[in-house]
Write a protein that holds these residues in place. Sequence first.
Motif, short mmCIF file in Angstrom:
data_model
loop_
_atom_site.label_atom_id
_atom_site.label_comp_id
_atom_site.label_asym_id
_atom_site.label_seq_id
_atom_site.Cartn_x
_atom_site.Cartn_y
_atom_site.Cartn_z
N GLU A 195 0.83 -1.20 0.00
CA GLU A 195 0.00 0.00 0.00
C GLU A 195 0.86 1.26 0.00
O GLU A 195 0.59 2.22 -0.74
CB GLU A 195 -0.91 -0.02 1.23
N VAL B 152 -5.77 -2.49 -2.22
CA VAL B 152 -4.48 -3.16 -2.32
C VAL B 152 -4.61 -4.45 -1.51
O VAL B 152 -4.80 -4.41 -0.30
CB VAL B 152 -3.33 -2.29 -1.77
N VAL C 15 -5.15 -3.92 -6.75
CA VAL C 15 -3.72 -4.15 -6.94
C VAL C 15 -3.33 -5.31 -6.04
O VAL C 15 -3.54 -5.26 -4.82
CB VAL C 15 -2.89 -2.90 -6.57
N ILE D 162 2.26 2.00 -3.46
CA ILE D 162 1.24 2.60 -4.33
C ILE D 162 1.01 4.06 -3.95
O ILE D 162 0.97 4.95 -4.81
CB ILE D 162 -0.09 1.81 -4.25
N MET E 128 2.66 1.87 -11.69
CA MET E 128 2.22 3.24 -11.38
C MET E 128 1.62 3.92 -12.61
O MET E 128 0.61 4.61 -12.53
CB MET E 128 3.37 4.09 -10.85
N LEU F 194 -1.82 2.49 -13.24
CA LEU F 194 -2.80 3.03 -12.29
C LEU F 194 -3.12 4.49 -12.59
O LEU F 194 -4.29 4.89 -12.58
CB LEU F 194 -2.28 2.91 -10.86
#
Length: 150
Positions: A25, A63, A114, A28, A131, A134
């Motif tokens: 997490e 996540v 994710v 991200i 990344m 996303l």
Amino acid sequence: MVDVVSPEARSRMMAGIRGKNTKPELVIRRGLHARGFRYVLHDNRLPGKPDLVFPKYRAVIFVHGCFWHGHSCHLFKLPSTRREFWRKKINRNRQVDHSAIVAVKDAGWRIATVWECSLKGKTKLDPQHAMRALADWIISNKETITIRGH
């Protein structure tokens, strides 16, 4: 010989397991923040308390740890002890995940999932690739995206 663990001891053991601010997490969060995205963490106004919420884009990110959510990858293996306990626990986690996703979608939000294996282990992706995927999804109109390892 059978080990008997008291409910209090089991509770103390489980308390050490993080549900928030896990390493995947944080990866991200840092990656998206560096790209200029701002978000709300663990918004309890939404079903399932998504890990990241992007109100501007009506998008949320969950996540998931591969073990705790029973992902079919190399990071998940059902423990050899107390198999029925773990089977029930992981199946329950999957049911809760499904219910939360349906409720969030019904509320008009877009959903990204994710998986931990996309960020660690032998199937991990290039972090910049994850990344970018996303970030592109957040600004798009696509309903869902799932990011998992190779």
